[in-house]
Write a protein that holds these residues in place. Structure first.
Motif, PDB file in Angstrom:
ATOM      1  N   ALA A 200     -21.537  58.223  73.764  1.00 39.23           N
ATOM      2  CA  ALA A 200     -20.756  57.237  73.008  1.00 39.23           C
ATOM      3  C   ALA A 200     -19.757  57.935  72.099  1.00 39.23           C
ATOM      4  O   ALA A 200     -18.641  57.463  71.894  1.00 39.23           O
ATOM      5  N   LYS A 201     -20.170  59.081  71.577  1.00 39.93           N
ATOM      6  CA  LYS A 201     -19.273  59.841  70.695  1.00 39.93           C
ATOM      7  C   LYS A 201     -18.020  60.293  71.451  1.00 39.93           C
ATOM      8  O   LYS A 201     -16.892  60.155  70.948  1.00 39.93           O
TER       9      LYS A 201
ATOM     10  N   PHE B 271     -15.861  57.266  72.113  1.00 41.55           N
ATOM     11  CA  PHE B 271     -15.233  56.809  70.876  1.00 41.55           C
ATOM     12  C   PHE B 271     -14.013  57.661  70.528  1.00 41.55           C
ATOM     13  O   PHE B 271     -12.972  57.150  70.115  1.00 41.55           O
ATOM     14  N   LEU B 272     -14.156  58.962  70.723  1.00 38.28           N
ATOM     15  CA  LEU B 272     -13.048  59.855  70.378  1.00 38.28           C
ATOM     16  C   LEU B 272     -11.823  59.599  71.259  1.00 38.28           C
ATOM     17  O   LEU B 272     -10.697  59.908  70.876  1.00 38.28           O
TER      18      LEU B 272
ATOM     19  N   ALA C 258     -10.760  55.325  69.992  1.00 40.42           N
ATOM     20  CA  ALA C 258     -10.376  54.878  68.652  1.00 40.42           C
ATOM     21  C   ALA C 258      -8.977  55.313  68.185  1.00 40.42           C
ATOM     22  O   ALA C 258      -8.250  54.490  67.626  1.00 40.42           O
ATOM     23  N   PRO C 259      -8.582  56.558  68.390  1.00 42.12           N
ATOM     24  CA  PRO C 259      -7.412  57.045  67.653  1.00 42.12           C
ATOM     25  C   PRO C 259      -6.131  56.253  67.854  1.00 42.12           C
ATOM     26  O   PRO C 259      -5.461  55.893  66.895  1.00 42.12           O
TER      27      PRO C 259
ATOM     28  N   ALA D 256     -16.092  52.014  67.246  1.00 44.42           N
ATOM     29  CA  ALA D 256     -17.386  52.703  67.254  1.00 44.42           C
ATOM     30  C   ALA D 256     -18.480  51.794  67.798  1.00 44.42           C
ATOM     31  O   ALA D 256     -19.308  52.204  68.614  1.00 44.42           O
TER      32      ALA D 256
ATOM     33  N   GLU E  33     -19.010  57.223  61.387  1.00 46.54           N
ATOM     34  CA  GLU E  33     -19.779  56.410  62.316  1.00 46.54           C
ATOM     35  C   GLU E  33     -20.813  57.294  62.991  1.00 46.54           C
ATOM     36  O   GLU E  33     -20.538  58.429  63.347  1.00 46.54           O
TER      37      GLU E  33
ATOM     38  N   PHE F 156     -23.377  58.166  66.082  1.00 42.64           N
ATOM     39  CA  PHE F 156     -23.548  57.991  67.526  1.00 42.64           C
ATOM     40  C   PHE F 156     -24.821  58.727  67.932  1.00 42.64           C
ATOM     41  O   PHE F 156     -24.786  59.946  68.120  1.00 42.64           O
TER      42      PHE F 156
ATOM     43  N   VAL G 166     -19.317  61.046  63.628  1.00 45.91           N
ATOM     44  CA  VAL G 166     -17.873  61.311  63.613  1.00 45.91           C
ATOM     45  C   VAL G 166     -17.331  60.824  62.278  1.00 45.91           C
ATOM     46  O   VAL G 166     -17.570  59.683  61.874  1.00 45.91           O
TER      47      VAL G 166
ATOM     48  N   TYR H 174     -10.049  63.859  62.625  1.00 46.21           N
ATOM     49  CA  TYR H 174     -11.401  63.465  62.983  1.00 46.21           C
ATOM     50  C   TYR H 174     -12.301  64.706  62.912  1.00 46.21           C
ATOM     51  O   TYR H 174     -11.840  65.817  63.185  1.00 46.21           O
TER      52      TYR H 174
ATOM     53  N   ILE I 173      -1.975  59.288  63.699  1.00 47.99           N
ATOM     54  CA  ILE I 173      -2.422  58.439  62.608  1.00 47.99           C
ATOM     55  C   ILE I 173      -1.577  58.609  61.366  1.00 47.99           C
ATOM     56  O   ILE I 173      -1.238  57.637  60.710  1.00 47.99           O
TER      57      ILE I 173
END
Lengths: 347, 132
Positions: free
Chosen positions: A289-290, A293-294, A297-298, A316, B15, B17, B22, B31, B110
């Motif tokens: 999942a990590k 997510f990376l 998300a960004p 997340a 968050e 995981f 992260v 990040y 970002i």
């Protein structure tokens, strides 16, 4: 009649925004054109004197349901015309994150694109939005691909979901998210899948409820470069415009492809990260999942100002709640689509 | 006196995981991926426990303090002067070295902040050529 110029300053931000809304109250009553859009079961009413802009919104926003309730109202106007004030950012810099943090505990959200003096301001308490431009077409180049996007996020955030920067493919309303940076093959995979009989609720942004994992369409827009279109046999298709957009991509619309109607919502069953693998066969490899997510998300967090922390949390939660896979794309679009169909049917 | 920490303001969000974590700095766009040990230490530190409290032995405390210093250098945590000595944290032993992976490539997307940094031709979120 000369319209007033209103100053908006970081030092007096909340009061200044309140003054803008007060000044703009009459524009909703005098706007010449009104459109209703139903997005994720919520009604958005757009009012403007700029008919071409609303026509573009008509094409891009995924809405063919009748309005349900009053919902949110958004005025799109030209500064200095028909009661719409001109706004002036009264500070040397516009620091997006600073302004976002200032507004987070308040009822307001805003976005300001300084090169065009383009403003989007939203009052979450009254579900009222203002988009103020210096001319009828003085919007950022990317705006018409996903018009009113920020307003959708700012309003729909109140209903437990968030905009997710991902494409989708589905079979019988059972679907997957496809996420990745530009060049990952996401849009090409979605388009290829559609042409092979899979369905989609979008190739760029969708609205996702992270808990129920229901996803809803926002936009009909598709984008693809000429190489991708050639690979899929779409060059010369009547849906394509004559010119490419700011990304040198052809921007066109799902409804113009002559396919069967796309679903109004889908249930999500996996998150896939497409990777151009140049292999003969498409494969999937489970990832954490990590990792997912990376990838997820960004870009979404960066492209939708005003709600970054919420978007981060939503991405997340989606990553945690879905099984996640790297999708190693084969070279034959039909084989890729068949592999995804089989994956969806079996998961 | 043992140093106590808190997250360095509302720009720092994280968050979980599984056993990993992260952390995102909303202001810088960076990040940070923390492995299981890093995540364990992060949670203990931002709960207000000092490195000395965390460590079941001197080596662990030393590692925890070095990790806290690293997090502080990355502007993810800051010293919290307001935290009084509380109940001792359930002390932990570290089976692996805490690791922080820094994802800087996302910062360009970002940050672009102030937005004067945005490339006026290509548009958001592309940074101007001299920065990319």
């Amino acid at each position: 009649m000369t319209q007033p110029q209103l100053k908006v300053s970081p030092e007096t931000l909340i009061a200044d925004i309140a003054a803008v809304f007060e000044q703009c109250e009459t524009v909703f009553e005098t706007a010449n054109h009104t459109r209703h859009y139903t997005v994720a079961d919520r009604t958005f009413t757009a009012m403007s004197d700029i008919a071409p802009y609303l026509n573009a919104v008509d094409v891009a926003v995924a809405s063919d349901e009748p309005p349900t309730g009053t919902g949110a109202r958004i005025f799109i106007g030209v500064a200095g015309q028909n009661g719409c004030p001109a706004l002036h950012w009264d500070a040397p810099y516009f620091e997006e994150r600073r302004i976002e943090a200032l507004l987070k505990p308040t009822r307001y959200r805003m976005h300001y694109f300084h090169p065009l003096n383009y403003w989007q301001i939203f009052d979450r308490q009254t579900s009222t939005g203002l988009q103020i431009m210096t001319g009828p077409d003085q919007h950022p180049a990317w705006d018409l691909g996903s018009p009113l996007r920020n307003f959708f996020q700012w309003e729909l955030a109140s209903y437990g979901g968030a905009l997710i920067h991902a494409g989708t493919l589905s079979v019988a309303k059972k679907g997957v998210l496809l996420a990745g940076a530009g060049g990952s093959g996401k849009s090409g995979t979605v388009l290829s899948g559609m042409l092979s009989g899979l369905q989609t609720i979008g190739d760029d942004y969708v609205y996702v409820m992270p808990k129920s994992l229901q996803a809803y369409p926002l936009f009909n827009t598709l984008k693809q470069d000429s190489a991708g279109l050639k690979r899929l046999g779409l060059l010369g298709h009547k849906a394509l415009p004559t010119r490419t957009n700011w990304q040198n991509k052809y921007q066109f619309y799902i409804n113009d492809l002559g396919l069967t109607p796309q679903p109004k919502s889908i249930s999500l069953h996996a998150l896939l990260l497409p990777t151009i693998a140049q292999s003969s066969k498409t494969t999937t490899v489970e990832i954490s999942a990590k990792q997912a997510f990376l990838a997820l998300a960004p870009s979404g967090v960066s492209q939708i100002p005003g709600d970054r922390a919420q978007l981060y949390a939503a991405a997340a939660e989606v990553s945690r709640n879905l099984p996640c896979f790297q999708l190693n794309l084969g070279t034959d679009p039909r084989e890729v689509s068949n592999a995804i169909r089989q994956f969806i049917e079996e998961i | 006196m043992s140093k106590r920490y808190k997250t360095a303001g509302p720009d720092i969000v994280h968050e979980k995981f599984g056993d990993d974590l992260v952390v995102l700095n909303l202001a810088s766009g960076q990040y940070f991926g923390l492995n299981t040990t890093g995540a364990t230490l992060w949670e203990a530190l931002i709960a207000g426990h000092s490195a000395a409290q965390i460590g079941a032995d001197a080596d662990t405390s030393t590692t925890a303090q070095a990790f806290a210093d690293h997090l502080q250098n990355l502007n993810l945590i800051e010293i919290d002067e307001s935290v009084a000595d509380g109940a001792a944290y359930t002390q932990i032993s570290l089976n692996e070295v805490p690791v922080i992976e820094v994802y800087d490539d996302l910062a360009d997307l970002i940050v672009a902040d102030p937005i004067h940094d945005v490339d006026a031709e290509a548009g958001w979120p592309k940074a101007p050529a001299e920065q990319s």
